[in-house]
Motif scaffolding. Structure first.
Motif, PDB file in Angstrom:
ATOM      1  N   THR A   2       6.655  -1.670  -9.586  1.00 47.90           N
ATOM      2  CA  THR A   2       7.781  -1.006 -10.240  1.00 47.90           C
ATOM      3  C   THR A   2       8.494  -0.082  -9.261  1.00 47.90           C
ATOM      4  O   THR A   2       7.952   0.262  -8.206  1.00 47.90           O
ATOM      5  N   ASP A   3       9.677   0.353  -9.648  1.00 45.86           N
ATOM      6  CA  ASP A   3      10.432   1.304  -8.836  1.00 45.86           C
ATOM      7  C   ASP A   3       9.708   2.639  -8.704  1.00 45.86           C
ATOM      8  O   ASP A   3       9.901   3.366  -7.742  1.00 45.86           O
ATOM      9  N   SER A   4       8.855   2.954  -9.686  1.00 43.35           N
ATOM     10  CA  SER A   4       8.116   4.216  -9.635  1.00 43.35           C
ATOM     11  C   SER A   4       6.806   4.100  -8.851  1.00 43.35           C
ATOM     12  O   SER A   4       6.049   5.062  -8.773  1.00 43.35           O
ATOM     13  N   GLY A   5       6.534   2.914  -8.295  1.00 42.59           N
ATOM     14  CA  GLY A   5       5.370   2.763  -7.438  1.00 42.59           C
ATOM     15  C   GLY A   5       4.078   2.410  -8.147  1.00 42.59           C
ATOM     16  O   GLY A   5       2.995   2.812  -7.706  1.00 42.59           O
ATOM     17  N   ASP A   6       4.175   1.661  -9.217  1.00 38.63           N
ATOM     18  CA  ASP A   6       2.994   1.202  -9.950  1.00 38.63           C
ATOM     19  C   ASP A   6       3.020  -0.316 -10.022  1.00 38.63           C
ATOM     20  O   ASP A   6       4.086  -0.939  -9.923  1.00 38.63           O
TER      21      ASP A   6
ATOM     22  N   ARG B 289       3.130 -16.401   3.320  1.00 37.20           N
ATOM     23  CA  ARG B 289       4.460 -16.808   3.796  1.00 37.20           C
ATOM     24  C   ARG B 289       4.473 -16.658   5.308  1.00 37.20           C
ATOM     25  O   ARG B 289       4.252 -15.569   5.823  1.00 37.20           O
ATOM     26  N   ARG B 290       4.699 -17.776   5.978  1.00 37.85           N
ATOM     27  CA  ARG B 290       4.681 -17.811   7.451  1.00 37.85           C
ATOM     28  C   ARG B 290       3.380 -17.226   7.993  1.00 37.85           C
ATOM     29  O   ARG B 290       3.371 -16.486   8.973  1.00 37.85           O
ATOM     30  N   GLY B 291       2.269 -17.519   7.296  1.00 33.16           N
ATOM     31  CA  GLY B 291       0.961 -17.084   7.751  1.00 33.16           C
ATOM     32  C   GLY B 291       0.589 -15.653   7.406  1.00 33.16           C
ATOM     33  O   GLY B 291      -0.508 -15.203   7.733  1.00 33.16           O
ATOM     34  N   VAL B 292       1.477 -14.931   6.746  1.00 36.66           N
ATOM     35  CA  VAL B 292       1.244 -13.518   6.423  1.00 36.66           C
ATOM     36  C   VAL B 292       1.083 -13.368   4.915  1.00 36.66           C
ATOM     37  O   VAL B 292       1.860 -13.931   4.140  1.00 36.66           O
ATOM     38  N   LEU B 293       0.066 -12.613   4.502  1.00 32.86           N
ATOM     39  CA  LEU B 293      -0.110 -12.331   3.078  1.00 32.86           C
ATOM     40  C   LEU B 293       1.004 -11.421   2.591  1.00 32.86           C
ATOM     41  O   LEU B 293       1.267 -10.377   3.188  1.00 32.86           O
ATOM     42  N   MET B 294       1.635 -11.828   1.507  1.00 33.40           N
ATOM     43  CA  MET B 294       2.747 -11.074   0.923  1.00 33.40           C
ATOM     44  C   MET B 294       2.580 -11.038  -0.596  1.00 33.40           C
ATOM     45  O   MET B 294       2.104 -11.991  -1.192  1.00 33.40           O
ATOM     46  N   VAL B 295       3.004  -9.943  -1.178  1.00 33.05           N
ATOM     47  CA  VAL B 295       2.991  -9.776  -2.629  1.00 33.05           C
ATOM     48  C   VAL B 295       4.438  -9.776  -3.109  1.00 33.05           C
ATOM     49  O   VAL B 295       5.290  -9.103  -2.515  1.00 33.05           O
ATOM     50  N   PRO B 296       4.741 -10.529  -4.176  1.00 29.82           N
ATOM     51  CA  PRO B 296       6.106 -10.481  -4.701  1.00 29.82           C
ATOM     52  C   PRO B 296       6.503  -9.040  -5.027  1.00 29.82           C
ATOM     53  O   PRO B 296       5.757  -8.310  -5.695  1.00 29.82           O
ATOM     54  N   ALA B 297       7.664  -8.633  -4.545  1.00 32.30           N
ATOM     55  CA  ALA B 297       8.141  -7.261  -4.743  1.00 32.30           C
ATOM     56  C   ALA B 297       8.267  -6.924  -6.231  1.00 32.30           C
ATOM     57  O   ALA B 297       8.101  -5.763  -6.621  1.00 32.30           O
ATOM     58  N   GLU B 298       8.523  -7.917  -7.049  1.00 27.40           N
ATOM     59  CA  GLU B 298       8.700  -7.676  -8.486  1.00 27.40           C
ATOM     60  C   GLU B 298       7.398  -7.308  -9.184  1.00 27.40           C
ATOM     61  O   GLU B 298       7.407  -6.923 -10.350  1.00 27.40           O
TER      62      GLU B 298
ATOM     63  N   ALA C 114       0.830  -1.204   0.000  1.00 23.58           N
ATOM     64  CA  ALA C 114       0.000   0.000   0.000  1.00 23.58           C
ATOM     65  C   ALA C 114       0.866   1.256   0.000  1.00 23.58           C
ATOM     66  O   ALA C 114       0.586   2.210  -0.739  1.00 23.58           O
ATOM     67  N   ILE C 115       1.918   1.249   0.790  1.00 20.49           N
ATOM     68  CA  ILE C 115       2.819   2.410   0.848  1.00 20.49           C
ATOM     69  C   ILE C 115       3.508   2.607  -0.502  1.00 20.49           C
ATOM     70  O   ILE C 115       3.564   3.722  -1.024  1.00 20.49           O
ATOM     71  N   ARG C 116       4.018   1.524  -1.087  1.00 25.23           N
ATOM     72  CA  ARG C 116       4.731   1.645  -2.371  1.00 25.23           C
ATOM     73  C   ARG C 116       3.812   2.100  -3.490  1.00 25.23           C
ATOM     74  O   ARG C 116       4.228   2.803  -4.403  1.00 25.23           O
ATOM     75  N   LEU C 117       2.536   1.675  -3.431  1.00 29.32           N
ATOM     76  CA  LEU C 117       1.575   2.085  -4.454  1.00 29.32           C
ATOM     77  C   LEU C 117       0.910   3.414  -4.125  1.00 29.32           C
ATOM     78  O   LEU C 117       0.140   3.930  -4.932  1.00 29.32           O
ATOM     79  N   ASP C 118       1.201   3.946  -2.930  1.00 32.63           N
ATOM     80  CA  ASP C 118       0.588   5.179  -2.450  1.00 32.63           C
ATOM     81  C   ASP C 118      -0.938   5.068  -2.503  1.00 32.63           C
ATOM     82  O   ASP C 118      -1.633   5.958  -3.005  1.00 32.63           O
ATOM     83  N   GLN C 119      -1.427   3.948  -1.995  1.00 31.78           N
ATOM     84  CA  GLN C 119      -2.859   3.660  -1.955  1.00 31.78           C
ATOM     85  C   GLN C 119      -3.240   3.201  -0.551  1.00 31.78           C
ATOM     86  O   GLN C 119      -2.409   2.649   0.161  1.00 31.78           O
ATOM     87  N   PRO C 120      -4.492   3.345  -0.173  1.00 33.70           N
ATOM     88  CA  PRO C 120      -4.910   2.790   1.113  1.00 33.70           C
ATOM     89  C   PRO C 120      -4.873   1.259   1.054  1.00 33.70           C
ATOM     90  O   PRO C 120      -5.028   0.666  -0.022  1.00 33.70           O
TER      91      PRO C 120
END
Length: 122
Positions: free
Chosen positions: A60-64, A48-57, A24-30
């Protein structure tokens, strides 16, 4: 249990992932928009280990969200791929591409990736 769909963690442990608040922070969205993107299959999370995670890839570096990723996920989803299979396909090297489909999407070769995803439907 959460209504947010998640794939099993079929990723290599070295693949960086981000917890949803960081997405959310990287996408500048709630965070609610990230939850909605996951429910709408615009993004996929792994547990992963019970926590929802999104692949960082996926971000984008520009936050999209990587261009072409939501459409590719939709095509694979509509073809009957499970979230686990979508993640596995995006992160598995293909010598004819060359490289992984996620790398091709990040490298602005989305049209070819989507074409290959559509071909898998047949």
């Amino acid at each position: 249990m959460s209504s947010i769909p998640a794939a099993a963690d079929v990723l290599d442990p070295d693949v960086p992932v981000l917890p949803l608040p960081d997405v959310a922070i990287r996408l500048d969205q709630p965070i609610t928009r990230v939850h909605q993107a996951l429910r709408d299959h615009q993004l996929i999370a792994v547990r992963r280990r019970g926590v929802l995670m999104v692949p960082a890839e996926f971000i984008t570096d520009s936050g999209d969200v990587v261009k072409g990723l939501p459409g590719t996920i939709t095509v694979l989803n509509d073809s009957g791929f499970s979230p686990d299979e979508v993640i596995r396909w995006l992160f598995t090297a293909d010598d004819t591409l060359p490289g992984r489909p996620i790398d091709a999407l990040r490298g602005d070769r989305g049209r070819e990736v989507k074409r290959r995803a559509q071909a898998l439907a047949y």
